[in-house]
Scaffold this active site. Structure first.
Site, PDB file in Angstrom:
ATOM      1  N   GLN A  72       0.837  -1.218   0.000  1.00 48.55           N
ATOM      2  CA  GLN A  72       0.000   0.000   0.000  1.00 48.55           C
ATOM      3  C   GLN A  72       0.864   1.257   0.000  1.00 48.55           C
ATOM      4  O   GLN A  72       0.452   2.303   0.530  1.00 48.55           O
ATOM      5  CB  GLN A  72      -0.930  -0.004   1.211  1.00 48.55           C
ATOM      6  CG  GLN A  72      -2.146  -0.891   1.047  1.00 48.55           C
ATOM      7  CD  GLN A  72      -3.034  -0.450  -0.121  1.00 48.55           C
ATOM      8  OE1 GLN A  72      -3.161   0.725  -0.432  1.00 48.55           O
ATOM      9  NE2 GLN A  72      -3.649  -1.417  -0.780  1.00 48.55           N
ATOM     10  N   SER A  73       2.051   1.173  -0.601  1.00 51.95           N
ATOM     11  CA  SER A  73       2.975   2.309  -0.552  1.00 51.95           C
ATOM     12  C   SER A  73       2.471   3.509  -1.355  1.00 51.95           C
ATOM     13  O   SER A  73       2.196   3.401  -2.558  1.00 51.95           O
ATOM     14  CB  SER A  73       4.332   1.863  -1.089  1.00 51.95           C
ATOM     15  OG  SER A  73       5.133   2.981  -1.371  1.00 51.95           O
ATOM     16  N   ASN A  74       2.397   4.641  -0.677  1.00 52.06           N
ATOM     17  CA  ASN A  74       2.046   5.892  -1.364  1.00 52.06           C
ATOM     18  C   ASN A  74       3.186   6.329  -2.275  1.00 52.06           C
ATOM     19  O   ASN A  74       2.963   6.874  -3.353  1.00 52.06           O
ATOM     20  CB  ASN A  74       1.773   6.989  -0.327  1.00 52.06           C
ATOM     21  CG  ASN A  74       0.579   6.652   0.537  1.00 52.06           C
ATOM     22  OD1 ASN A  74      -0.530   6.531   0.039  1.00 52.06           O
ATOM     23  ND2 ASN A  74       0.802   6.466   1.831  1.00 52.06           N
TER      24      ASN A  74
END
Ligand SMILES: Cc1ncc(COP(=O)(O)O)c(C=O)c1O
Length: 314
Positions: free
Chosen positions: A65-67
């Site tokens: 879920q890395s921005n």
């Protein structure tokens, strides 16, 4: 890339609910590009035209879920570059949130079992890309490099201009921000040290690492950027700065009762979306501070909203 300056907005209803009238949010969630957030400010420097000149492929890493991976992938799409992401965990079932957006932007995913494997896999993927004739640019995790820090040094200058214009009689500002790879807080320290501002007190709220480690990382990164990029030295100690790790709970990305409450409160009292990994924990720390200490008559409190909303929808 970034839509700047981001607004500094008053949150009177939320402030009232927390017993602290002078509460503001610096909305870096609204940096704009590919749904915004703090990574846009850092990548604006790390992926500046001279850095990507001749590059054919971007390679970076992060959680599923890395921005940071989301914004990097969008940049690659916009500029016609290949993008490879080394992610730990996922994909299970249909991707959601940032994982969905990374795929939408056309990134190729290399999945490893856990975080500790990411660095080595990035190295081997770099070799594979070179062998395939690509000219890759490896973007370190979180873009928390001295260059990336400059994005938040200029954010500090921007914030100071905004608070100085408030004319509300306050002489001290308390800032709460999420912190993980350290670039955001390091950049703020750098900017405030350059301005010799001792009236802005920074609290970096850890999403994972122990506070004492994060303190060292942030101060070192700030000095590194000053010496190696700006050819000056700063005294990072003049900036009141403290990392806090008492909101981590059961770990990175795992909500706590306090972070859930923060998400509810910010939603209901301010129409602000927080994410489960970073901003909800930073907001929980701010809430605990205001409930525990309140704010003095000469103080205002600023929540630096670093973005991440796609994570709430994951
Ligand atoms: C939404 C959000 N807030 C805060 C952070 C922490 O920023 P930094 O890695 O610069 O410490 C991140 C980065 O991982 C993020 O994605």
């Amino acid at each position: 890339m970034a839509n700047l300056p981001t607004p500094l907005v008053p949150l009177p209803r939320l402030g009232h609910a927390l017993g602290a009238g002078r509460l503001w949010a610096k909305m870096d969630a609204e940096t704009g590009f590919a749904l915004g957030g703090n990574k846009v400010r850092k990548l604006e420097y790390v992926l500046a035209p001279p850095m990507v000149d001749g590059i054919t492929c971007l390679l970076t890493a992060g959680g599923p879920q890395s921005n940071h991976c989301r914004v990097t992938a969008a940049f690659a799409a916009r500029h016609g570059l290949r993008c490879v992401l080394v992610t730990n965990g996922g994909p299970e079932g249909d991707p959601t949130g940032n994982a969905l957006l990374q795929r939408l932007f056309g990134a190729e995913l290399v999945v490893v079992e856990n975080r500790s494997e990411r660095a080595a896999r990035m190295e081997s993927v770099t070799q594979e890309l070179l062998a395939a004739g690509e000219t890759p640019l490896v973007v370190p995790i979180g873009a928390s490099t001295p260059l990336g820090c400059l994005g938040y040094a200029s954010a500090a200058i921007e914030l100071c201009e905004q608070i100085d214009a408030l004319d509300d009689g306050c002489t001290e500002t308390i800032v709460f921000s999420a912190s993980s790879s350290g670039g955001t807080l390091a950049g703020l320290i750098l900017g405030l040290a350059l301005l010799e501002r001792t009236d802005v007190h920074l609290f970096g709220v850890s999403a994972d690492a122990p506070a004492d480690e994060l303190d060292v990382v942030c101060r070192r990164l700030a000095q590194d950027a000053a010496v190696n990029l700006l050819e000056t030295t700063i005294d990072p100690e003049i900036v009141p700065f403290k990392s806090i790790d008492d909101q981590v709970g059961d770990g990175y990305g795992v909500p706590t009762p306090e972070s859930r409450e923060a998400t509810e409160l910010f939603g209901r009292q301010a129409g602000i979306v927080l994410d489960p990994t970073y901003t909800s924990k930073a907001a929980a720390a701010l809430i605990a501070h205001l409930r525990g200490h309140g704010i003095h008559d000469h103080q205002r409190c600023v929540f630096l909203h670093t973005g991440g909303a796609p994570g709430l929808l994951a």
